[in-house]
Write a protein that holds these residues in place. Structure first.
Motif, short mmCIF file in Angstrom:
data_model
loop_
_atom_site.label_atom_id
_atom_site.label_comp_id
_atom_site.label_asym_id
_atom_site.label_seq_id
_atom_site.Cartn_x
_atom_site.Cartn_y
_atom_site.Cartn_z
N GLU A 1 0.83 -1.20 0.00
CA GLU A 1 0.00 0.00 0.00
C GLU A 1 0.87 1.26 0.00
N ASP A 2 2.01 1.18 0.73
CA ASP A 2 2.97 2.29 0.68
C ASP A 2 3.44 2.50 -0.76
N ALA A 3 3.78 1.40 -1.41
CA ALA A 3 4.29 1.49 -2.78
C ALA A 3 3.26 2.12 -3.70
N ALA A 4 2.00 1.72 -3.50
CA ALA A 4 0.92 2.28 -4.32
C ALA A 4 0.78 3.78 -4.07
N LEU A 5 0.88 4.16 -2.81
CA LEU A 5 0.76 5.58 -2.48
C LEU A 5 1.91 6.36 -3.12
N ALA A 6 3.11 5.80 -3.07
CA ALA A 6 4.26 6.47 -3.67
C ALA A 6 4.04 6.65 -5.17
N ALA A 7 3.52 5.62 -5.83
CA ALA A 7 3.30 5.69 -7.28
C ALA A 7 2.23 6.73 -7.61
N ALA A 8 1.17 6.75 -6.82
CA ALA A 8 0.09 7.72 -7.06
C ALA A 8 0.61 9.15 -6.86
N TYR A 9 1.39 9.33 -5.82
CA TYR A 9 1.97 10.64 -5.52
C TYR A 9 2.89 11.09 -6.66
N HIS A 10 3.71 10.14 -7.10
CA HIS A 10 4.64 10.42 -8.19
C HIS A 10 3.89 10.83 -9.46
N ALA A 11 2.69 10.29 -9.66
CA ALA A 11 1.93 10.56 -10.88
C ALA A 11 1.48 12.00 -10.98
N ILE A 12 1.43 12.72 -9.87
CA ILE A 12 0.95 14.10 -9.94
C ILE A 12 1.97 15.16 -9.51
N THR A 13 2.95 14.79 -8.69
CA THR A 13 3.84 15.84 -8.18
C THR A 13 4.82 16.34 -9.24
N GLY A 14 5.41 15.41 -9.99
CA GLY A 14 6.33 15.83 -11.04
C GLY A 14 5.64 16.72 -12.07
N PRO A 15 4.48 16.29 -12.57
CA PRO A 15 3.74 17.14 -13.51
C PRO A 15 3.36 18.50 -12.92
N ALA A 16 3.01 18.54 -11.65
CA ALA A 16 2.66 19.82 -11.03
C ALA A 16 3.87 20.75 -11.00
N THR A 17 5.02 20.21 -10.63
CA THR A 17 6.24 21.02 -10.60
C THR A 17 6.60 21.53 -11.99
#
Lengths: 223, 271
Positions: free
Chosen positions: B189-205
């Motif tokens: 579940e941690d891994a899934a959260l990391a992947a989900a987070y990664h999916a939006i933070t880089g694009p936002a930056t």
């Protein structure tokens, strides 16, 4: 930990790989021209690869390819996502990957040059990426630049001050630049060049050649 | 759920694994005018999270779970058919070794990621990021066995990251992320959260850099999406083999943006 950790997979020991030379400096100071000159001058005696970090496009890589100073395949371009300094200092993964790709494809190599995208005076290469680094300034940026210092000016293994043919036109005092650079750099060398007048960049090439030949790896003659 | 400290490292934009140079389609979305202000960026990020982000989260969770499974197995050199379905075991012969079985599973899971990534440019970007992350993660969390040669034979197996690297040197990013999360001691579940987070933070930056948007306002969009991050992570964790059941939400616009970006003359980001 210990030895295993340092020598883990993709972080090879210094022995057996090429010297990695970073070339950084502000926009327009002549980094790409210097890299082209180094390839031209050293290409006959050293096995070379080049990684460019263009800011917008593959312009620098294209320039080098057009200049015909090196086989096109030996020049790789890396995009840096608006942050050229990040790619050479804080997150060197893509540049390391490109360097290792060149070594895998064409190795063993003697020298891999990583040219940074044009940046400001704070730009400096991580020691994890570059074994030696050159910072390139030009006189038209003003003769006060060496005095302003910054990591590039103070800590680069070689400071190159380029376009000295323009000095009289921009009222740049080379003696002031030499004195100020020495004050912040101690014994580390400074070379004054005009790549336009000396397309082989002979003095810089001699310094680079010495670094590459003294690098502890398989000597060129064994190739 | 206590926060796993390793998860903070894996999701930090300062993790030196090359992520800073990827915009996940944002640069082209801006070039085409699709993203031009906060509202359009918000829609883009929400769409990204619930399509490719959701799929990435499920893949990362599956990879982390495979890492867990591999750590629970016995002696490395022993035949290990029970880890595979019968059909896979037959394909490998009657008694595959542990490394053969695990290699086949990592290849299979990576192929599931491939099947869910329609755009060749996106595949390439994902594999580049996966390779770089794998390289960094193997240095951050090296197999304990490499440093402890006195361990018994049961403990001398390669870690999940080494298994993955041997089988798939250029894995898709979510696969590498899941394996790294396991190596760091995190849960699926941690891994899934990391992947989900990664999916939006880089694009936002990327949007902050390219459009000059107020960075605090953009972080406000990310804060608004945090409930969605939590549900994405928990929705992504129930999947186990057969992996064909993993979600396959598509985002054709992201595929098109990725392809357009790969052919663009002016490009600040890799993807």
């Amino acid at each position: 930990m210990g030895a295993n950790h340092d020598d883990h997979h993709h972080a090879p020991a210094h022995h057996g790989r090429a010297l990695r030379l970073g070339v950084g400096g502000p926009v327009g100071s002549g980094k790409t021209a210097l890299v082209a000159a180094l390839c031209r001058t050293l290409g006959g005696s050293l096995r070379l690869g080049v990684v460019t970090n263009d800011i917008y496009t593959t312009e620098d890589a294209d320039f080098l390819r057009r200049a015909g100073v090196l086989d096109q395949e030996r020049i790789l371009a890396v995009e840096t996502g608006c942050c050229p300094h990040t790619a050479i200092r804080d997150d060197i993964a893509a540049n390391l990957d490109a360097v290792e790709t060149l070594e895998d494809r064409f190795g063993p190599l003697d020298l891999v040059i990583v040219e940074s995208g044009g940046d400001n005076l704070t730009a400096t290469f991580s020691r994890g990426l570059a074994d030696r680094q050159i910072f390139v300034l030009d006189v038209s940026g003003g003769d006060k630049v060496p005095r302003k210092g910054g990591p590039g000016v103070t800590s680069a293994d070689l400071l190159v001050i380029n376009k000295i043919d323009l000095a009289p036109l921009v009222d740049a005092d080379l003696d002031v630049m030499a004195r100020d650079a020495a004050a912040v750099r101690g014994d580390r060398p400074v070379l004054f060049t005009s790549i336009r007048q000396d397309p082989s960049a002979s003095a810089v090439a001699a310094w680079v050649s010495e670094q590459a030949l003294s690098w502890p790896h398989e000597p060129v003659s064994a190739a | 759920m206590a926060v796993n400290p390793a998860l903070l490292l894996l999701t930090d934009s300062r993790l030196p694994a090359g992520g800073h140079a990827h915009s996940g389609g944002t640069e082209q979305a801006i070039a085409t005018g699709t993203v031009h202000d906060l509202a359009s960026l918000a829609a883009f990020l929400r769409g990204r999270l619930h399509t490719s982000g959701h799929v990435a989260a499920a893949l990362a969770a599956a990879a982390c779970a495979l890492g867990e499974e591999s750590s629970r197995t016995g002696a490395c050199a022993q035949p290990w058919p029970e880890a595979l379905g019968a059909s896979r075991a037959e394909a490998l012969g009657t008694s595959p070794t542990r490394s053969e079985a695990l290699g086949a599973l990592w290849i299979l899971l990576d192929a599931e990621a491939d099947a869910r990534t329609a755009s060749p440019a996106q595949r390439a970007a994902s594999r580049t990021q996966g390779r770089l992350l794998l390289r960094v993660a193997r240095r951050l969390w090296p197999s304990p066995t490499l440093d402890d040669l006195t361990a018994g034979p049961d403990l001398r197996c390669p870690g999940a990251l080494d298994d993955l690297a041997l089988a798939v040197p250029n894995p898709h990013h979510p696969i590498a992320l899941g394996a790294a999360a396991h190596a760091a001691g995190a849960s699926p579940e941690d891994a899934a959260l990391a992947a989900a987070y990664h999916a939006i933070t880089g694009p936002a930056t990327a949007a902050v850099r390219l459009l000059g948007l107020d960075p605090v306002a953009v972080h406000g969009l990310l804060a608004d999406l945090t409930p969605d991050l939590a549900t994405t992570a928990s929705d992504a964790t129930p999947y186990s083999r057969p992996w064909a059941e993993l979600p396959a939400r598509s985002a054709p616009a992201l595929d098109l943006l990725a392809e357009r970006h790969a052919g663009a003359k002016v490009r600040l980001f890799v993807s």
